[in-house]
Design an enzyme around this catalytic site. Structure first.
Site, PDB file in Angstrom:
ATOM      1  N   ASP A 197       0.820  -1.222   0.000  1.00 24.29           N
ATOM      2  CA  ASP A 197       0.000   0.000   0.000  1.00 24.29           C
ATOM      3  C   ASP A 197       0.849   1.265   0.000  1.00 24.29           C
ATOM      4  O   ASP A 197       0.679   2.150   0.842  1.00 24.29           O
ATOM      5  CB  ASP A 197      -0.932   0.018   1.217  1.00 24.29           C
ATOM      6  CG  ASP A 197      -1.717  -1.269   1.369  1.00 24.29           C
ATOM      7  OD1 ASP A 197      -2.237  -1.768   0.361  1.00 24.29           O
ATOM      8  OD2 ASP A 197      -1.811  -1.780   2.502  1.00 24.29           O
ATOM      9  N   GLU A 242     -11.389   0.748  -2.857  1.00 25.85           N
ATOM     10  CA  GLU A 242     -10.663   1.052  -1.620  1.00 25.85           C
ATOM     11  C   GLU A 242      -9.449   1.912  -1.939  1.00 25.85           C
ATOM     12  O   GLU A 242      -9.272   2.382  -3.057  1.00 25.85           O
ATOM     13  CB  GLU A 242     -10.227  -0.259  -0.940  1.00 25.85           C
ATOM     14  CG  GLU A 242      -9.348  -1.131  -1.821  1.00 25.85           C
ATOM     15  CD  GLU A 242      -9.028  -2.475  -1.209  1.00 25.85           C
ATOM     16  OE1 GLU A 242      -9.314  -2.688  -0.022  1.00 25.85           O
ATOM     17  OE2 GLU A 242      -8.475  -3.337  -1.929  1.00 25.85           O
TER      18      GLU A 242
END
Length: 489
Positions: free
Chosen positions: A29, A192
């Site tokens: 991420d 997301e």
């Protein structure tokens, strides 16, 4: 458009080209920013301590770890919990990182210097399932915060919520507005990882969807920060071997070129980081080679020095190298650096290393490598080198009724002299197949059965050093000499 060297007719100096992934290990991420001529990157760390690494680069290709923004976590191992999907920003002379803890809420930490010290985590919005936050300080002084939802905690997902936020990032100022409901978008699932920007008169949300291993990268734009937003898929696997490609961050260079850094899920190797050229066409970003990942190309800022995140460590101090982390909050009694060695106390804990706090770990390299260390066991216990994921394996020196011996699954114990320094190692081959090594008197040789490394929960496997007691109390310690990682390039 900046293009891949293989597609270019202009010869390039190999020193000024790069190959993906530029960070070939588990930097999950990622988010990236530029401040002046310097680039900074952070990544998810879940329950690792310390967490939120800060990486620095001058060219987006060569990176070094310069610190961590979070120095404490949980006292017990909680796989898949903790620090999720951070965003990194620079505002009002300070660096800011926002991250979600799905069991607590959205936090921020900030610092004047990215090397630290960083503030203690501050809870901006409490709640279950609040993940992947990203702030935006607008030109008129207003501040906003967007985030996603974890269905496992909140019961909802596939939507993004926007809040007005206090300009000092102390709290959100409203209940939030769903600005993108991807249940209403054909084919969308698991939207997301939003990153919020303002560019060319539009508000932009860059966000992946479709699942970590199978999805794509979308962007959304609107003249109003509260929408309505129109969407476009800007990066997907196509005919490449880059599955995902998943969330990351957009950054520009001092010369005005645009790039996008994102991750690819590689199972036991974790989420490795790719660098894509990006340009604006017709008011929309175009990533990679017309929307599919490139294998490499010209370095964004040529002329930089080769660098990579640290792996090997000679334990010369004064502290552990920045590549190391514990699986939970460490007790000071667990470890010590002394006389160029790492001393680990043989402490009690779960037999399953995945559940054991007192394991000192670092990321498994995403390419074949050989790892070697030397351990001397003093007193009772077991100490060695491990590869840890949902399943784990190790080679170690252990005290037995017949004296110290090297132990490894699939092999009978091999006696070694009392107090001897024993060289242990692991060869990690293609497909993350691990062959353990040991020198029991006739050179470094294979021992035990091959082990297929497995990923953890949202993370890749890790290399680990450990020392465990046989009983409920510490009864010995181990001294580790230099830890060496050699990549087989």
């Amino acid at each position: 458009m900046l293009i891949d060297q293989e597609r270019s007719t202009v010869p390039l100096d190999p020193a000024d080209t790069y190959r993906n992934p530029v960070l070939n290990a588990d930097w999950s991420d990622p988010d990236v920013i530029r401040v002046g001529d310097d680039f900074y990157l952070t990544a998810s760390t879940f329950t690792k301590v310390p967490g939120l690494p800060i990486l620095h680069s001058r060219d987006l290709v060569n990176w070094k770890i310069i610190g961590h923004a979070v120095t404490a976590g949980h006292d017990e191992v909680r796989p898949g919990c903790g620090v999720w999907a951070p965003s990194l920003r620079h505002h009002d002379g300070r660096f800011w990182i926002f991250y979600g803890d799905p069991d607590v809420g959205i936090h921020q930490v900030n610092a004047e210097d990215p090397r630290g010290p960083w503030s203690e985590p501050h809870l901006v919005k409490p709640g279950l399932g609040l993940i992947d936050p990203c702030p935006l300080w607008d030109e008129d002084g207003q501040a906003y915060l967007v985030h996603a939802w974890a269905k496992s905690r909140a019961g909802i997902s596939n939507r993004l919520t926007l809040h007005r936020m206090a300009p000092d990032a102390s709290r959100v100022l409203d209940e939030g507005t769903i600005v993108i409901d991807a249940d209403l978008l054909p084919g969308y699932r698991t939207l997301e990882g939003p990153k919020l920007y303002r560019h060319d008169g539009h508000y932009w949300i860059f966000a992946p969807a479709g699942g970590v291993a199978t999805g794509w990268q979308s962007v959304f734009r609107s003249r109003s920060i509260f929408g309505p937003y129109e969407d476009r898929i800007v990066l997907e696997q196509g005919g490449t071997d880059v599955n995902g490609p998943h969330q990351g961050g957009w950054v520009d260079t001092p010369s005005g070129e645009h790039w996008f850094m994102h991750f690819q899920d590689r199972g036991p190797y974790g989420r490795v980081v790719h660098l894509q050229p990006m340009e604006w066409r017709g008011g929309w970003p175009v990533m990679g080679a017309d929307g599919v990942p490139v294998p490499g190309g010209p370095v964004p800022v040529p002329g930089g020095e080769p660098a990579a995140p640290a792996t090997s460590d000679d334990f010369a101090g004064p502290g552990l190298g920045p590549q190391w982390s514990w699986q939970a909050n460490p007790d000071p009694s667990w470890w010590e650096l002394r006389d160029g060695t790492l001393r680990l106390t043989c402490v009690p804990g779960p037999a399953d290393l995945w559940e054991r706090p007192a394991v000192l770990t670092q990321r498994l390299p995403g390419e074949p490598c050989t790892v070697v260390t030397q351990v001397t066991l003093h007193g009772e216990g077991r100490a060695g080198l491990a590869v840890v994921g949902r399943t784990s394996a190790y080679v170690a020196v252990e005290s037995t009724q017949d004296g110290p011996a090297v132990v490894c699954a699939g092999s009978a114990p091999v006696p070694v002299p009392e107090g001897a320094a024993v060289t242990l190692g692991a060869r990690v081959g293609q497909g993350a197949v691990v062959t353990f090594l040991a020198d029991t008197g006739d050179g470094l040789r294979e021992i035990g059965e091959p082990f297929h490394a497995t990923q953890g929960r949202w993370v890749g496997a890790v290399l680990g050093l450990f020392a465990a007691s046989h009983g409920d109390a510490p009864a010995g310690h181990a001294a580790f000499d230099a830890f060496t990682v050699d990549l087989e390039r």
